[in-house]
Design an enzyme around this catalytic site. Structure first.
Site, PDB file in Angstrom:
ATOM      1  N   CYS A   1      10.381 -18.961  11.678  1.00 34.69           N
ATOM      2  CA  CYS A   1      10.219 -19.930  10.584  1.00 34.69           C
ATOM      3  C   CYS A   1       8.783 -20.415  10.433  1.00 34.69           C
ATOM      4  CB  CYS A   1      11.152 -21.116  10.790  1.00 34.69           C
ATOM      5  SG  CYS A   1      12.862 -20.633  10.980  1.00 34.69           S
TER       6      CYS A   1
ATOM      7  N   ASN B   1      18.171 -22.841   5.020  1.00 31.50           N
ATOM      8  CA  ASN B   1      17.000 -22.447   5.803  1.00 31.50           C
ATOM      9  C   ASN B   1      16.637 -20.986   5.490  1.00 31.50           C
ATOM     10  OD1 ASN B   1      15.153 -21.746   7.762  1.00 31.50           O
ATOM     11  ND2 ASN B   1      16.320 -22.567   9.476  1.00 31.50           N
TER      12      ASN B   1
ATOM     13  N   HIS C   1       9.244 -27.680   7.157  1.00 30.26           N
ATOM     14  CA  HIS C   1      10.200 -26.569   7.189  1.00 30.26           C
ATOM     15  C   HIS C   1      11.585 -27.105   6.833  1.00 30.26           C
ATOM     16  CE1 HIS C   1      12.439 -23.125   8.315  1.00 30.26           C
ATOM     17  NE2 HIS C   1      12.939 -23.654   9.416  1.00 30.26           N
TER      18      HIS C   1
HETATM   19  N1  ACO Z   1      31.817 -26.835  10.373  1.00 25.91           N
HETATM   20  C1  ACO Z   1      32.590 -27.666  11.088  1.00 25.91           C
HETATM   21  N2  ACO Z   1      32.398 -27.924  12.367  1.00 25.91           N
HETATM   22  C2  ACO Z   1      31.346 -27.334  12.967  1.00 25.91           C
HETATM   23  C3  ACO Z   1      30.496 -26.457  12.286  1.00 25.91           C
HETATM   24  C4  ACO Z   1      30.777 -26.202  10.947  1.00 25.91           C
HETATM   25  N3  ACO Z   1      30.018 -25.393  10.197  1.00 25.91           N
HETATM   26  N4  ACO Z   1      29.550 -26.021  13.137  1.00 25.91           N
HETATM   27  C5  ACO Z   1      29.777 -26.607  14.316  1.00 25.91           C
HETATM   28  N5  ACO Z   1      30.882 -27.391  14.228  1.00 25.91           N
HETATM   29  C6  ACO Z   1      31.490 -28.208  15.245  1.00 25.91           C
HETATM   30  C7  ACO Z   1      31.065 -27.824  16.626  1.00 25.91           C
HETATM   31  O1  ACO Z   1      31.852 -26.737  17.067  1.00 25.91           O
HETATM   32  C8  ACO Z   1      31.337 -29.092  17.395  1.00 25.91           C
HETATM   33  O2  ACO Z   1      32.700 -29.117  17.682  1.00 25.91           O
HETATM   34  P1  ACO Z   1      33.203 -29.558  19.157  1.00 25.91           P
HETATM   35  O3  ACO Z   1      32.634 -30.948  19.359  1.00 25.91           O
HETATM   36  O4  ACO Z   1      34.677 -29.508  19.024  1.00 25.91           O
HETATM   37  O5  ACO Z   1      32.605 -28.552  20.077  1.00 25.91           O
HETATM   38  C9  ACO Z   1      31.093 -30.186  16.371  1.00 25.91           C
HETATM   39  O6  ACO Z   1      31.067 -29.543  15.096  1.00 25.91           O
HETATM   40  C10 ACO Z   1      29.826 -30.964  16.546  1.00 25.91           C
HETATM   41  O7  ACO Z   1      28.766 -30.089  16.753  1.00 25.91           O
HETATM   42  P2  ACO Z   1      27.361 -30.657  17.122  1.00 25.91           P
HETATM   43  O8  ACO Z   1      26.625 -29.578  17.819  1.00 25.91           O
HETATM   44  O9  ACO Z   1      27.509 -31.963  17.780  1.00 25.91           O
HETATM   45  O10 ACO Z   1      26.741 -30.945  15.682  1.00 25.91           O
HETATM   46  P3  ACO Z   1      25.284 -31.437  15.395  1.00 25.91           P
HETATM   47  O11 ACO Z   1      25.344 -32.804  14.875  1.00 25.91           O
HETATM   48  O12 ACO Z   1      24.321 -31.143  16.499  1.00 25.91           O
HETATM   49  O13 ACO Z   1      24.869 -30.468  14.195  1.00 25.91           O
HETATM   50  C11 ACO Z   1      23.592 -28.507  13.722  1.00 25.91           C
HETATM   51  C12 ACO Z   1      24.841 -29.063  14.389  1.00 25.91           C
HETATM   52  C13 ACO Z   1      23.688 -28.767  12.242  1.00 25.91           C
HETATM   53  C14 ACO Z   1      23.526 -27.012  13.976  1.00 25.91           C
HETATM   54  C15 ACO Z   1      22.362 -29.213  14.295  1.00 25.91           C
HETATM   55  O14 ACO Z   1      22.380 -29.203  15.684  1.00 25.91           O
HETATM   56  C16 ACO Z   1      21.088 -28.591  13.816  1.00 25.91           C
HETATM   57  O15 ACO Z   1      20.773 -28.598  12.645  1.00 25.91           O
HETATM   58  N6  ACO Z   1      20.278 -28.061  14.711  1.00 25.91           N
HETATM   59  C17 ACO Z   1      19.044 -27.411  14.330  1.00 25.91           C
HETATM   60  C18 ACO Z   1      19.319 -25.983  14.203  1.00 25.91           C
HETATM   61  C19 ACO Z   1      18.538 -25.337  13.138  1.00 25.91           C
HETATM   62  O16 ACO Z   1      18.164 -25.889  12.149  1.00 25.91           O
HETATM   63  N7  ACO Z   1      18.311 -24.057  13.345  1.00 25.91           N
HETATM   64  C20 ACO Z   1      17.657 -23.273  12.379  1.00 25.91           C
HETATM   65  C21 ACO Z   1      16.607 -22.444  12.938  1.00 25.91           C
HETATM   66  S1  ACO Z   1      15.385 -23.353  13.758  1.00 25.91           S
HETATM   67  C22 ACO Z   1      14.628 -24.113  12.653  1.00 25.91           C
HETATM   68  O17 ACO Z   1      14.514 -23.564  11.589  1.00 25.91           O
HETATM   69  C23 ACO Z   1      14.122 -25.433  12.935  1.00 25.91           C
END
Ligand code: ACO
Length: 331
Positions: free
Chosen positions: A115, A288, A258
């Site tokens: 990214c 993204n 980003h």
């Molecule tokens: N729909 C419903 N539930 C979901 C989904 C979905 N699409 N995805 C995950 N869950 C569930 C998980 O399984 C988890 O369930 P559990 O508690 O029963 O295990 C629950 O939702 C909560 O998950 P968390 O990990 O607590 O959610 P969080 O608030 O951290 O959000 C997310 C997850 C959106 C991925 C966040 O961590 C994030 O945005 N991280 C950055 C990742 C990113 O942007 N990566 C891109 C590449 S790097 C970059 O570009 C910066």
């Protein structure tokens, strides 16, 4: 006289096909409500099956060349930042050269910084132009993340989209600071390699029946860990680029972070003390798009009139590797 870099134009290309959160509800166990509140994403663009990264990269490049009133023959360097190349080789930049139909033979190569690819490319572009090794350089950031997404994994498939952006740069001896790069700064830490990666398909784990069956050719991510490091490093690198340009974040007319997640974007803006009205957001429309996010953002900010001549902007990125980078630009 010392050479300076001048931005001649920007361009972008977004595929027409829209995949909404409601469409995703029919594909995996998720909801518009979960995706919207956790990420800010409402929809993303997805290329058709027969479209590859070089196709959308060339589209963005054509827009850029047209705006600057130049042709492919005027360009002596093509750099494409991508982690979703058409194939390992030839490079996507070579494919773009072919598609643009120029009769010239420019330097053409890809760079891989996930990214952060656009900022890495911009830093390299600046050096090639200032050293006189290039006169007119086409920098493209393009990714078709949809081709490397596990559409059965709700943890990742809701996050990504496809898109391309381009910038045409030239060298000048003009002292005027308009359309110039005031500073860039880069960083990386390879110890985070397994928090965000595509496990198979390279020389470590070549493609096999097993890698395909285990879905190892698609993005694997530890979302929570990525989130934390992303905010810290984006703030750090944004501050460093400001300090190199001798300005404070409060002097920025626009911050283009980003676009991975609205919560990351807001946290970065808040920690930098930049008013949220000056933080550019389009993650709700495109998700993204990896390397393409900040250049598509810049192109949209210009075309939407969110910035004008003399505006000072900062682009700041974070991605797999981990890699990060920031650039201050004066329009
Ligand atoms: N729909 C419903 N539930 C979901 C989904 C979905 N699409 N995805 C995950 N869950 C569930 C998980 O399984 C988890 O369930 P559990 O508690 O029963 O295990 C629950 O939702 C909560 O998950 P968390 O990990 O607590 O959610 P969080 O608030 O951290 O959000 C997310 C997850 C959106 C991925 C966040 O961590 C994030 O945005 N991280 C950055 C990742 C990113 O942007 N990566 C891109 C590449 S790097 C970059 O570009 C910066």
């Amino acid at each position: 006289m010392k050479k300076k870099v001048k931005i001649l134009s920007t361009g972008s290309y977004l595929p027409a096909k829209i995949l909404t959160n409601f469409d995703l509800e029919k594909m995996v166990d998720t909801s518009d409500e979960w995706i919207s509140t956790r990420t800010g994403i409402k929809e993303r663009r997805i290329v058709e099956e027969n479209v590859a990264t070089s196709d959308i990269a060339a589209e963005a490049a054509r827009v850029c060349l047209k705006k600057a009133n130049l042709t492919a023959d005027d360009v002596d360097t093509i750099i494409v930042a991508t982690i979703t190349p058409d194939m390992f080789f030839p490079s996507t930049a070579c494919m773009v050269h072919k598609k643009l139909g120029g009769k010239n033979e420019p330097a053409a190569f890809d760079i891989s910084a996930a990214c952060s690819g656009f900022i890495y490319g911009l830093t390299l572009a600046e050096d090639l132009l200032i050293s006189g090794k290039s006169k007119n350089l086409l920098l493209i950031a393009a990714d078709t993340m949809s081709k490397f997404t596990n559409w059965k994994d709700r943890n990742t498939c809701v996050l990504f989209g496809d898109g391309a952006g381009a910038m045409l740069l030239t060298s000048t001896e003009d002292e005027n600071e308009e359309n110039s790069i005031l500073s860039t700064c880069l960083g990386a830490n390879g110890n985070y390699d397994e928090l965000l990666y595509i496990p198979a398909g390279g020389s470590r784990m070549p493609a096999s029946l097993e890698t395909v069956q285990k879905n190892l050719h698609t993005v694997v991510m530890s979302g929570k860990e990525v989130f934390k490091v992303a905010v810290t490093k984006m703030v750090e690198t944004a501050l460093k680029a400001c300090s190199l340009a001798n300005i404070s974040p409060q002097q920025l007319d626009l911050l283009i972070p980003h676009q991975a997640n609205l919560r990351i974007i807001n946290a970065v803006g808040e920690r930098l003390g930049v008013d949220l009205s000056k933080v550019f957001i389009n993650v709700h429309k495109y998700g993204n798009m990896s390397a393409a996010t900040v250049i598509v953002g810049l192109d949209e900010a210009i075309s939407q009139g969110k910035v004008k001549k003399g505006s000072i902007l900062e682009l700041v990125t974070f991605g797999g590797g981990f890699t990060w980078g920031a650039a201050i630009i004066k329009l």
